[in-house]
Write an enzyme that holds these catalytic residues in place. Structure first.
Site, PDB file in Angstrom:
ATOM      1  N   ALA A  48      25.790   9.369  -0.201  1.00 58.83           N
ATOM      2  CA  ALA A  48      26.575  10.614  -0.215  1.00 58.83           C
ATOM      3  C   ALA A  48      25.797  11.859   0.167  1.00 58.83           C
ATOM      4  CB  ALA A  48      27.144  10.826  -1.624  1.00 58.83           C
ATOM      5  N   SER A  51      24.935  13.514   6.261  1.00 58.86           N
ATOM      6  CA  SER A  51      25.731  13.114   7.427  1.00 58.86           C
ATOM      7  C   SER A  51      27.080  12.508   7.066  1.00 58.86           C
ATOM      8  CB  SER A  51      24.897  12.195   8.318  1.00 58.86           C
ATOM      9  OG  SER A  51      23.718  12.899   8.669  1.00 58.86           O
ATOM     10  N   ASP A 111      18.478   3.505  -6.244  1.00 60.03           N
ATOM     11  CA  ASP A 111      18.732   2.437  -5.277  1.00 60.03           C
ATOM     12  C   ASP A 111      20.142   1.842  -5.440  1.00 60.03           C
ATOM     13  OD1 ASP A 111      18.603   0.407  -3.500  1.00 60.03           O
ATOM     14  OD2 ASP A 111      17.119  -0.796  -4.613  1.00 60.03           O
ATOM     15  N   ALA A 112      20.998   2.146  -4.482  1.00 58.65           N
ATOM     16  CA  ALA A 112      22.395   1.665  -4.533  1.00 58.65           C
ATOM     17  C   ALA A 112      22.470   0.139  -4.447  1.00 58.65           C
ATOM     18  CB  ALA A 112      23.197   2.278  -3.388  1.00 58.65           C
ATOM     19  N   LEU A 140      25.770   3.715   3.586  1.00 58.01           N
ATOM     20  CA  LEU A 140      24.316   3.610   3.431  1.00 58.01           C
ATOM     21  C   LEU A 140      23.661   3.324   4.773  1.00 58.01           C
ATOM     22  CD1 LEU A 140      24.136   1.320   0.254  1.00 58.01           C
ATOM     23  CD2 LEU A 140      23.814   3.792   0.336  1.00 58.01           C
ATOM     24  N   ALA A 141      22.539   3.962   5.026  1.00 59.64           N
ATOM     25  CA  ALA A 141      21.684   3.595   6.158  1.00 59.64           C
ATOM     26  C   ALA A 141      20.289   3.525   5.556  1.00 59.64           C
ATOM     27  CB  ALA A 141      21.745   4.651   7.250  1.00 59.64           C
ATOM     28  N   TYR A 236      22.071  -1.720  20.468  1.00 65.80           N
ATOM     29  CA  TYR A 236      22.880  -1.453  19.268  1.00 65.80           C
ATOM     30  C   TYR A 236      23.893  -2.584  19.057  1.00 65.80           C
ATOM     31  CZ  TYR A 236      24.873   1.380  15.532  1.00 65.80           C
ATOM     32  OH  TYR A 236      25.286   1.826  14.311  1.00 65.80           O
ATOM     33  N   LYS A 245      26.622  -5.324  11.627  1.00 68.90           N
ATOM     34  CA  LYS A 245      27.951  -4.696  11.524  1.00 68.90           C
ATOM     35  C   LYS A 245      29.052  -5.742  11.705  1.00 68.90           C
ATOM     36  CE  LYS A 245      26.634  -0.338  10.944  1.00 68.90           C
ATOM     37  NZ  LYS A 245      26.839   0.385   9.696  1.00 68.90           N
ATOM     38  N   THR A 276      22.113  12.185  13.315  1.00 71.76           N
ATOM     39  CA  THR A 276      21.793  12.034  11.894  1.00 71.76           C
ATOM     40  C   THR A 276      20.353  11.534  11.781  1.00 71.76           C
ATOM     41  OG1 THR A 276      22.376   9.697  11.588  1.00 71.76           O
ATOM     42  CG2 THR A 276      24.186  11.271  11.487  1.00 71.76           C
TER      43      THR A 276
HETATM   44  P1  NAD Z   1      21.993   8.985   7.015  1.00 72.95           P
HETATM   45  O1  NAD Z   1      20.593   8.507   7.155  1.00 72.95           O
HETATM   46  O2  NAD Z   1      22.317  10.384   7.382  1.00 72.95           O
HETATM   47  O3  NAD Z   1      22.475   8.765   5.485  1.00 72.95           O
HETATM   48  C1  NAD Z   1      22.169   7.596   4.801  1.00 72.95           C
HETATM   49  C2  NAD Z   1      22.508   7.746   3.342  1.00 72.95           C
HETATM   50  O4  NAD Z   1      22.131   6.534   2.661  1.00 72.95           O
HETATM   51  C3  NAD Z   1      21.757   8.885   2.628  1.00 72.95           C
HETATM   52  O5  NAD Z   1      22.625   9.480   1.688  1.00 72.95           O
HETATM   53  C4  NAD Z   1      20.635   8.152   1.878  1.00 72.95           C
HETATM   54  O6  NAD Z   1      20.166   8.830   0.713  1.00 72.95           O
HETATM   55  C5  NAD Z   1      21.378   6.887   1.502  1.00 72.95           C
HETATM   56  N1  NAD Z   1      20.499   5.769   1.160  1.00 72.95           N
HETATM   57  C6  NAD Z   1      19.584   5.133   1.915  1.00 72.95           C
HETATM   58  N2  NAD Z   1      19.025   4.115   1.232  1.00 72.95           N
HETATM   59  C7  NAD Z   1      19.604   4.109   0.004  1.00 72.95           C
HETATM   60  C8  NAD Z   1      19.462   3.304  -1.151  1.00 72.95           C
HETATM   61  N3  NAD Z   1      18.626   2.275  -1.194  1.00 72.95           N
HETATM   62  N4  NAD Z   1      20.201   3.610  -2.247  1.00 72.95           N
HETATM   63  C9  NAD Z   1      21.049   4.674  -2.242  1.00 72.95           C
HETATM   64  N5  NAD Z   1      21.249   5.452  -1.152  1.00 72.95           N
HETATM   65  C10 NAD Z   1      20.534   5.175  -0.048  1.00 72.95           C
HETATM   66  O7  NAD Z   1      22.909   7.927   7.791  1.00 72.95           O
HETATM   67  P2  NAD Z   1      24.241   8.070   8.671  1.00 72.95           P
HETATM   68  O8  NAD Z   1      23.839   8.194  10.082  1.00 72.95           O
HETATM   69  O9  NAD Z   1      25.179   9.046   8.060  1.00 72.95           O
HETATM   70  O10 NAD Z   1      24.821   6.589   8.520  1.00 72.95           O
HETATM   71  C11 NAD Z   1      25.731   6.212   7.530  1.00 72.95           C
HETATM   72  C12 NAD Z   1      26.514   5.002   8.006  1.00 72.95           C
HETATM   73  O11 NAD Z   1      27.285   5.366   9.158  1.00 72.95           O
HETATM   74  C13 NAD Z   1      25.621   3.822   8.423  1.00 72.95           C
HETATM   75  O12 NAD Z   1      26.198   2.624   7.989  1.00 72.95           O
HETATM   76  C14 NAD Z   1      25.654   3.904   9.941  1.00 72.95           C
HETATM   77  O13 NAD Z   1      25.431   2.654  10.560  1.00 72.95           O
HETATM   78  C15 NAD Z   1      27.067   4.407  10.174  1.00 72.95           C
HETATM   79  N6  NAD Z   1      27.281   5.039  11.491  1.00 72.95           N
HETATM   80  C16 NAD Z   1      26.437   6.009  11.937  1.00 72.95           C
HETATM   81  C17 NAD Z   1      26.642   6.562  13.206  1.00 72.95           C
HETATM   82  C18 NAD Z   1      25.726   7.631  13.742  1.00 72.95           C
HETATM   83  O14 NAD Z   1      25.816   7.980  14.923  1.00 72.95           O
HETATM   84  N7  NAD Z   1      24.869   8.178  12.905  1.00 72.95           N
HETATM   85  C19 NAD Z   1      27.720   6.151  14.001  1.00 72.95           C
HETATM   86  C20 NAD Z   1      28.590   5.197  13.490  1.00 72.95           C
HETATM   87  C21 NAD Z   1      28.360   4.637  12.230  1.00 72.95           C
END
Ligand code: NAD
Length: 397
Positions: A48, A51, A111-112, A140-141, A236, A245, A276
């Site tokens: 949360a 991004s 850790d989620a 989560l990423a 990707y 995915k 992000t």
């Molecule tokens: P981000 O890195 O901005 O955010 C990741 C979040 O995960 C953060 O809140 C971080 O604190 C949390 N996190 C990481 N490890 C954790 C853990 N062990 N426990 C708890 N929280 C944890 O990532 P994002 O780019 O917003 O990506 C989020 C999702 O969206 C991913 O699944 C990604 O594949 C997907 N996505 C991203 C894009 C893009 O262009 N960025 C496009 C499509 C889909």
């Protein structure tokens, strides 16, 4: 103390908490400007703090007046040299703004993937959150995950499969275009990526929440995925992350079965490529992004995470324009994938050189600004880069 942007490659090494506060507020104001909609009222967002996850939480709270629980993995300040992560401050300021509106905004930092976190969140839902949630966002990423059933730790690796891939990438620190070659993933790396970025942990969350009676009738859950155009497939969609995915889609099918008794729904939402912390370190993607943004901006289609997630929540998740694809997925990425957009992006990518990549031909400046914004720098409406470290240390998420 003054803070300034410090980079190591495409990773930020500093943060401006004042800018993070303004950025959260800017996103809230964007959502408020779109008006209210009837959506979630009790949401749990995993990932949360930045991004896509943060944007989902903001639209839920400020568009649909939802109480929210956010789980993220972030670090707070230690001293003047280590001010913590941007997500730490995003959590703090989101909570501050949400509570001002009378909303519950509970943050869990940790850790989620762990059982302890699942248990803590479930206890909280039962004891202080009204007993049920109606939405779970899985955003989560992460680089690593320990499977608590076996104790084995897996790492994700964003790599192609079966072939080495070469292409240009951008180094934000040096402001250079460089040739990057990525080796194919090993079997172990593919397995690790599936374990970390696939849907297994998502399934476990839903199972435990359901067993504990924490899911409301009509509960929805959504995981964000990416497919992208052909030019990004090698590293990707056809790479290790793509396999993960795809596995998440299988998880979604199983979750859907599990949710039948609640008239619930599990969804994969194929989202657009945005700037992000996670996406700028994906090999070769930044080059595509700077061309994509230029085209989408000119066509009035460019979206930041808050614009994208707010549109998805209003019109798809809780609206009438879901437009499920043949696999039952939400496809808000249809703007990015439009044939006219992609034709222009391909033309631009072919023109890009080390000499012209910072010019108006493409959207390097926008990409850089969006990246800086993630860490509280160059944020519209904020000029304050002075921080009081003792005060920062007192603030808790
Ligand atoms: P981000 O890195 O901005 O955010 C990741 C979040 O995960 C953060 O809140 C971080 O604190 C949390 N996190 C990481 N490890 C954790 C853990 N062990 N426990 C708890 N929280 C944890 O990532 P994002 O780019 O917003 O990506 C989020 C999702 O969206 C991913 O699944 C990604 O594949 C997907 N996505 C991203 C894009 C893009 O262009 N960025 C496009 C499509 C889909």
């Amino acid at each position: 103390m003054k803070v300034e942007m410090k980079l190591k490659g495409n990773m930020a090494r500093s943060v401006n908490p004042n800018g993070c506060k303004q950025e959260v507020l800017n996103q809230i104001n964007y959502v408020k400007k779109q008006g209210d909609y009837e959506g979630t009222k009790k949401a749990l967002v995993l990932g949360a703090s930045s991004s896509y996850g943060l944007a989902s939480r903001i639209t839920a709270a400020f568009g649909s007046h939802a109480d929210t629980i956010g789980v993220s993995f972030e670090r707070g300040p230690k001293d003047e040299t280590m001010l913590g992560t941007a997500g730490w401050y995003n959590n703090i300021f989101f909570k501050e703004f949400a509570e001002k509106e009378g909303l519950i905004a509970k943050n869990f930092i940790g850790d989620a993937f762990s059982l302890e976190m699942k248990e803590q969140v479930i206890d909280y839902i039962k004891q202080e959150f009204g007993g049920e949630i109606d939405l779970l966002v899985y955003s989560l990423a992460a680089p690593k995950r320990t499977d608590y059933k076996t104790g084995i730790t897996y790492s994700s690796a964003l790599k192609p499969i079966g072939q080495e891939v070469s292409g240009e990438n951008i180094n934000l620190e040096k402001e250079e275009l460089f040739i990057q070659t990525v080796e194919p993933a090993t079997e172990e790396e593919i397995e690790g990526t599936v374990k970390v970025m696939g849907g297994e942990d998502w399934e476990w969350w839903v199972e435990l929440l359901k067993e504990a009676g924490c899911l409301a009738e009509g509960f929805k859950t959504v995981l964000y995925s990416y497919i992208g155009p052909d030019v990004t497939h090698a590293f990707y969609h056809d790479g290790s992350l793509g396999v993960a995915k795809e596995q998440a889609e299988e998880s979604s099918k199983r979750i859907n079965k599990n949710l039948k008794s609640l008239n619930g729904e599990s969804l994969i939402c194929v989202s657009k490529a945005v700037t992000t912390k996670a996406s700028v370190v994906i090999p070769i993607l930044p080059k595509y992004l700077i061309c994509l943004y230029k085209v989408m901006q000119e066509m009035n289609l460019h979206e930041t995470p808050i614009m994208h997630k707010d549109r998805i929540f209003r019109t798809m998740l809780y609206g009438t324009e879901s437009n499920y694809d043949e696999k039952g997925r939400l496809r808000p990425d249809s703007w990015e994938l439009r044939a006219d957009v992609q034709e222009k992006v391909n033309n631009l990518m072919a023109q890009l050189t080390a000499d012209n990549f910072k010019t108006d031909l493409i959207a390097y400046d926008l990409f850089k600004k969006e990246f800086f914004n993630l860490n509280g720098f160059d944020v519209d409406g904020n000029t304050n880069n002075d921080v009081d470290v003792a005060e920062l240390m007192r603030m808790k998420p």
